[in-house]
Design a protein around this motif. Structure first.
Motif, short mmCIF file in Angstrom:
data_model
loop_
_atom_site.label_atom_id
_atom_site.label_comp_id
_atom_site.label_asym_id
_atom_site.label_seq_id
_atom_site.Cartn_x
_atom_site.Cartn_y
_atom_site.Cartn_z
N ASP A 17 48.55 68.86 13.02
CA ASP A 17 47.36 68.12 13.31
C ASP A 17 46.25 68.53 13.20
O ASP A 17 45.22 68.17 13.98
CB ASP A 17 47.55 67.33 14.81
CG ASP A 17 48.31 66.02 14.85
OD1 ASP A 17 49.16 65.87 13.82
OD2 ASP A 17 48.33 65.38 15.88
N GLY A 25 43.48 63.79 11.67
CA GLY A 25 43.46 62.77 12.85
C GLY A 25 42.23 62.52 13.51
O GLY A 25 42.35 62.34 14.71
N GLN A 81 50.12 63.62 12.22
CA GLN A 81 48.93 62.99 11.33
C GLN A 81 49.21 63.35 9.98
O GLN A 81 49.27 62.34 8.97
CB GLN A 81 47.46 63.51 11.71
CG GLN A 81 47.01 63.18 13.00
CD GLN A 81 47.01 61.98 13.28
OE1 GLN A 81 46.53 61.03 12.34
NE2 GLN A 81 47.17 61.29 14.40
#
Length: 273
Positions: free
Chosen positions: A58, A61, A98
């Motif tokens: 991530d 995101g 993400q």
């Protein structure tokens, strides 16, 4: 979330960090390039020969996706230039929720219900990544209404836009599912883990089985510590038995955290930006 049943080479799934002297692990960034830059400065001042670096998924995101990836790649170049010469696999990037959604979005023309899947991903934050490469959700829904050919053209434009940015396609291609420092050491994951499954069978549990992570507190496959970089419930920093969550809410109003661990799981340092 739909997953592929295609087999994946074991070498593509994980990185073995057992030769590391120390391991620096960075929590989910969620597009906060400024905090990532500040954290890199702090890590760089403490980085020593034999250290390794891992990002726990991530990076994307939210925030400025391009600036965040540019900063990650800049720091990678600076580490690779340090003596003794580092190898590319000494800097590890895990696939987070993400990154997984972006991967699936680029294949959405194969989905049986692409509009439903696009809605699902947009509700979970893929919008920032989509727009960073010139995409528009409305265009995606319109393409889905037209059919597979139009949707294929739309995802093709997104893929071309990503490939046009130096280093981005190579970065996505190098993402790993997990990393570890050997038997009795540390297991690094993104958000989840299902203790009822063997490590080789976790598949999408690394992203979507966050609720089961707490059950690994009593241990999992002999690892002394299991570290994750993102808690979808927003519980903050947490230690419980063998598990450690280092997410402090970066990209959602909280600081960005990094920890330094010995290969046996001992916590040596903690940084915030």
């Amino acid at each position: 979330m739909p997953t592929s049943n295609q087999p994946e080479p074991v070498s593509e799934r994980f990185i073995d960090l057992s030769r590391a002297r120390r391991i620096w692990a960075v929590a989910a960034v969620h597009g906060d390039a400024e905090r990532l830059s500040a954290l890199h400065d702090a890590i760089g001042a403490r980085f020593e020969g034999g250290d390794r670096l891992i990002y726990l998924g991530d990076l994307l995101g939210g925030g400025d996706v391009r600036a965040t990836l540019s900063e990650a790649l800049r720091f990678r170049r600076s580490v690779l230039a340090l003596p003794p010469l580092y190898l590319p696999e000494d800097i590890v990037y895990l696939r987070g929720r993400q990154e997984e959604m972006w991967h699936k979005l680029l294949q959405i023309h194969f989905a049986p219900k692409p509009k439903d899947l696009l809605h699902w991903m947009l509700e979970r934050g893929v919008d920032a990544t989509l727009r960073s490469y010139g995409g528009d959700p409305d265009q995606g829904f319109a393409a889905a209404n037209e059919g597979m050919v139009a949707l294929t053209r739309w995802t093709g434009r997104l893929k071309a836009a990503m490939q046009a940015v130096p280093g981005h396609h190579a970065w996505f291609s190098a993402l790993r599912r997990y990393a570890h420092s050997g038997p009795g050491g540390v297991l690094f994951v993104h958000a989840g883990l299902d203790p009822a499954r063997a490590l080789a069978d976790q598949r999408d549990a690394f992203w979507w089985e966050s609720g089961a992570f707490a059950r690994a507190a009593s241990g999992f496959e002999g690892f002394a510590r299991i570290v994750r970089g993102f808690d979808p419930a927003g519980g903050g920093w947490s230690e419980d038995g063998a598990i450690l969550t280092i997410d402090a809410g970066c990209g959602k109003g909280g600081p960005l955290v990094a920890v330094c661990l010995a290969p046996d799981g001992s916590l040596l340092d903690r940084l915030e930006a």
